[in-house]
Design a protein around this motif. Structure first.
Motif, PDB file in Angstrom:
ATOM      1  N   HIS A  37       0.713  -1.327  -0.112  1.00 58.23           N
ATOM      2  CA  HIS A  37      -0.062  -0.132  -0.048  1.00 58.23           C
ATOM      3  C   HIS A  37       1.089   1.289   0.091  1.00 58.23           C
ATOM      4  CE1 HIS A  37      -3.789  -1.781   0.153  1.00 58.23           C
ATOM      5  NE2 HIS A  37      -3.500  -2.340   1.245  1.00 58.23           N
ATOM      6  N   THR A  38       2.157   1.031   0.169  1.00 59.01           N
ATOM      7  CA  THR A  38       3.129   2.399   0.198  1.00 59.01           C
ATOM      8  C   THR A  38       3.981   2.211  -0.870  1.00 59.01           C
ATOM      9  OG1 THR A  38       4.731   1.162   1.597  1.00 59.01           O
ATOM     10  CG2 THR A  38       2.906   2.267   2.555  1.00 59.01           C
ATOM     11  N   THR A  39       3.846   1.331  -1.903  1.00 62.19           N
ATOM     12  CA  THR A  39       4.853   1.104  -3.139  1.00 62.19           C
ATOM     13  C   THR A  39       4.143   1.378  -4.257  1.00 62.19           C
ATOM     14  OG1 THR A  39       6.492  -0.191  -1.904  1.00 62.19           O
ATOM     15  CG2 THR A  39       6.706   0.023  -4.294  1.00 62.19           C
ATOM     16  N   LYS A  40       4.200   2.088  -5.105  1.00 58.52           N
ATOM     17  CA  LYS A  40       3.375   2.462  -6.333  1.00 58.52           C
ATOM     18  C   LYS A  40       4.087   1.570  -7.235  1.00 58.52           C
ATOM     19  CE  LYS A  40       1.888   6.196  -9.469  1.00 58.52           C
ATOM     20  NZ  LYS A  40       2.034   7.681  -9.807  1.00 58.52           N
ATOM     21  N   THR A  41       3.357   0.865  -7.898  1.00 61.48           N
ATOM     22  CA  THR A  41       3.894  -0.001  -8.950  1.00 61.48           C
ATOM     23  C   THR A  41       2.878  -0.219 -10.027  1.00 61.48           C
ATOM     24  OG1 THR A  41       4.448  -2.497  -9.345  1.00 61.48           O
ATOM     25  CG2 THR A  41       2.705  -2.314  -8.014  1.00 61.48           C
ATOM     26  N   PRO A  42       3.491  -0.390 -11.413  1.00 59.43           N
ATOM     27  CA  PRO A  42       2.608  -0.272 -12.529  1.00 59.43           C
ATOM     28  C   PRO A  42       1.951  -1.713 -12.999  1.00 59.43           C
ATOM     29  CG  PRO A  42       4.708  -0.339 -13.516  1.00 59.43           C
ATOM     30  CD  PRO A  42       4.872  -0.122 -11.822  1.00 59.43           C
ATOM     31  N   ILE A  54      -3.758   6.316 -13.045  1.00 60.86           N
ATOM     32  CA  ILE A  54      -2.521   6.853 -13.327  1.00 60.86           C
ATOM     33  C   ILE A  54      -1.970   7.677 -11.967  1.00 60.86           C
ATOM     34  CG2 ILE A  54      -3.261   9.438 -13.793  1.00 60.86           C
ATOM     35  CD1 ILE A  54      -0.542   7.071 -15.706  1.00 60.86           C
ATOM     36  N   SER A  55      -2.839   7.192 -10.795  1.00 56.72           N
ATOM     37  CA  SER A  55      -2.839   8.174  -9.485  1.00 56.72           C
ATOM     38  C   SER A  55      -2.770   6.856  -8.427  1.00 56.72           C
ATOM     39  CB  SER A  55      -3.881   9.027  -9.380  1.00 56.72           C
ATOM     40  OG  SER A  55      -3.957   9.151  -7.949  1.00 56.72           O
ATOM     41  N   GLU A  56      -1.900   6.834  -7.467  1.00 58.05           N
ATOM     42  CA  GLU A  56      -1.751   5.995  -6.248  1.00 58.05           C
ATOM     43  C   GLU A  56      -3.175   6.152  -5.487  1.00 58.05           C
ATOM     44  OE1 GLU A  56      -0.647   3.064  -3.715  1.00 58.05           O
ATOM     45  OE2 GLU A  56      -0.367   3.325  -5.692  1.00 58.05           O
ATOM     46  N   GLY A 603       2.247   4.636 -13.532  1.00 63.19           N
ATOM     47  CA  GLY A 603       0.805   4.454 -13.008  1.00 63.19           C
ATOM     48  C   GLY A 603       0.901   3.531 -11.910  1.00 63.19           C
ATOM     49  N   SER A 604      -0.490   3.442 -11.330  1.00 62.46           N
ATOM     50  CA  SER A 604      -0.666   2.678 -10.078  1.00 62.46           C
ATOM     51  C   SER A 604      -1.528   1.418 -10.450  1.00 62.46           C
ATOM     52  CB  SER A 604      -1.240   3.435  -9.020  1.00 62.46           C
ATOM     53  OG  SER A 604      -1.773   2.582  -8.140  1.00 62.46           O
TER      54      SER A 604
END
Length: 612
Positions: A37-42, A54-56, A603-604
């Protein structure tokens, strides 16, 4: 102005038997996600529901609603509302869009058209003064450019008809984000900077998005309490509070008496309370086309996106791409896109105002005839634009009206519009544990819309009416109540009666080429969907040169394609082409959410349960 009999059809529902759809060959080799929940991954693979935006913050909002038991429609509205906070320069409640929905239990597709409409005061001379078309910047930054916003009505229609939750639940994450705020990212700052020349014209906009005459800096903790207040009002009172009462009054005053700073001059609009009250959503038939064993479902009119993608794929289907090199396939993709755009530009407009030869344009027989213009060894000359074809003989209805004074043909081409369609929109996609799918693209048009923040309510207005062709007559010329032609083009693909994948993108007219190229990459070139989405993009829209991204120039693809005669152009003001999102439905029952690996700041992608 003449309305066709199609204008009598307010709601069109269609049922597609998913068992008649045919589908995707091969497995998508995508590694399981390591998302927290704290790491943005595509990329994220798992089971249950999935979301790609495109937004976490927006993806987290959708996942929260899914985890609370909401369905894909509920989660889509939650994500979209949050994007209105975190990505306000490309979308928001001051604009409109198109939502493509697959209802798994009913095996049915529906599209919700909440495109903005022209106020009743609009005429074909909307952007003409002294016999000349307004300069693009002057038209965009004006009250004249504002279409009647449809987003709130669209969300309301989606929730009431197909959702399980109410505004109070699905707007809660966006309200929290607007109140608590977030640190401004480099992408937010870049887009803010690009729109600052417009924001500087208006006191309300400069107060929200500028500091000491410049865009808010990276790292600044941005909050939007006025937008939170607006969302709370909608959560409490429903969609009607947006279209009447204090919000509506403020919106109308902003359009008709722009809140300019001292010395700034912009053209006011002429929107009325009746325009807001009379706004209606349309539930429409999506279009259905096939390509190499896939069934593709996409938006129909007044969007040109799905039609143009389908038309280009029909052209490509006349060639055996399995026997071709990558460069040959990409050459054909560019040439097919060029011809498809020639037809798009000539024929497509709001179906309630013009008779669009849709059946002819999507006819396989028409594509066979049109494909004879494609050469395998050489690009067509770009010294002049490709002329549109003649789809009318391929209409099955012999009584179909022919309007040579309005429609183009090779002997009577419509004058090509010189302005470029803005590229600034957002796309998101959501699926749920029950198999429902939503592919949603919505927009305020240009970065920052027309530049006007509605004072006290925290949202930007659209400049969607600049999507009309400024010259008339034309199928897409301005008229009262008319919806401007759109390029929005999400696609849901089926194979063997089951969902295979969905993909969509923002980007104005480049939406069409982004979706089309991703499909060609995946289906014809055999790339997995993540690689197909990430590949450098080429956008051929019947222009003198093909627009490409900077990392394409000088590479093996560019060098090889140049031998066919293709020439390249990079938009230095906005080098990225699109910011796509997709979901892949894997044969083992898992789902893979896929977003941009680099564009738009990455992106997320999130899923309810991670695969191990």
């Amino acid at each position: 102005m003449g309305l066709t009999k199609k204008s009598l059809v307010i709601i069109l529902l269609c049922t597609f038997n998913a068992q008649s759809a045919v589908a995707l060959a091969g497995n998508l080799a995508v590694a399981p996600s390591r998302t927290t929940h704290t790491t943005k991954t595509p990329i994220a693979t798992g089971t249950g529901g999935a979301v790609a935006t495109i937004s976490e913050e927006a993806s987290q909002a959708a996942l929260k609603i899914l985890n609370q038991g909401g369905n894909a429609i509920d989660a889509t509205v939650a994500a979209a509302a949050t994007l209105g906070v975190t990505d306000p320069f490309s979308c928001g409640i001051g604009g409109g869009g198109f939502m493509l929905i697959y209802l798994a239990k009913e095996k049915r597709f529906i599209s919700i058209d909440h495109r903005e409409t022209a106020p009743a005061s609009v005429t074909s001379n909307l952007f003409i003064e002294n016999g000349q078309a307004l300069e693009s910047d002057d038209a965009i930054s004006s009250g004249r450019a504002v279409g009647v916003p449809g987003t709130v009505r669209g969300w309301d229609e989606a929730l009431k008809r197909f959702g399980t939750m109410q505004f109070k639940q699905v707007l809660a994450p966006a309200i929290r984000t607007a109140e608590q705020g977030f640190a401004i990212t480099p992408t937010f700052h870049r887009l803010n900077t690009g729109a600052s020349h417009k924001f500087a014209l208006y006191s309300s906009s400069s107060a929200l998005y500028m500091q000491n005459g410049k865009a808010l800096p990276v790292g600044y903790h941005f909050k939007n309490p006025d937008l939170a207040k607006t969302y709370k009002a909608i959560a409490q009172g429903g969609a009607n509070v947006f279209y009447r009462g204090s919000i509506a009054d403020a919106l109308l005053k902003t359009v008709n008496q722009p809140p300019t700073v001292s010395g700034a001059k912009v053209r006011p609009g002429f929107m009325t309370q009746a325009d807001l009250l009379n706004y209606e959503v349309r539930l429409r038939l999506p279009i259905h086309s096939t390509y190499r064993g896939y069934d593709l479902y996409a938006l129909g009119l007044p969007s040109s996106g799905g039609i143009t993608v389908g038309l280009a794929l029909n052209l490509l289907e006349n060639f055996d791409t399995k026997k071709m090199s990558r460069q040959q396939v990409e050459h054909l993709y560019l040439e097919a896109s060029r011809l498809a755009f020639a037809d798009r530009n000539a024929y497509i407009g709001d179906p309630e105002y013009v008779d669009v030869p849709l059946e002819g344009l999507l006819s396989k027989e028409y594509s066979k005839q049109r494909a004879q213009q494609l050469r395998l060894d050489q690009a067509a000359s770009r010294s002049s634009d490709a002329l549109p074809g003649d789809p009318f003989p391929f209409q099955n209805d012999p009584s179909y009206p022919l309007r040579p004074g309005l429609f183009a043909s090779s002997a009577n081409p419509v004058i090509k519009e010189k302005k470029e369609e803005s590229k600034h929109t957002t796309h998101l996609t959501v699926s749920d544990k029950d198999g429902n799918i939503v592919a949603y693209t919505y927009t305020i048009e240009d970065w920052g819309g027309n530049g006007m923040v509605v004072p006290g309510y925290g949202f930007l207005l659209n400049n969607e009416l600049t999507d009309f062709d400024f010259s008339a007559p034309h199928p897409n010329s301005p008229e009262a109540g008319k919806r401007p032609r759109s390029s929005i083009a999400p696609v849901i693909a089926f194979k063997d009666g089951k969902p295979a994948f969905t993909v969509g993108s923002p980007g104005g007219a480049t939406i069409i080429t982004t979706v089309l190229q991703t499909l060609v990459n995946h289906i014809d070139l055999g790339m997995n969907l993540a690689d197909a989405l990430a590949a450098p993009r080429m956008s051929e829209r019947n222009n003198a040169m093909t627009q490409v991204e900077p990392n394409f120039i000088g590479g093996a693809q560019a060098t090889g394609l140049a031998r066919f005669g293709h020439e390249w152009n990079v938009d230095k003001s906005d080098a990225e082409i699109g910011a796509a999102n997709a979901i892949r439905f894997n044969p083992d029952g898992t789902v893979t959410a896929i977003s941009e690996p680099a564009r738009h700041g990455i992106g997320s992608a999130l899923v309810q349960k991670k695969a191990h």
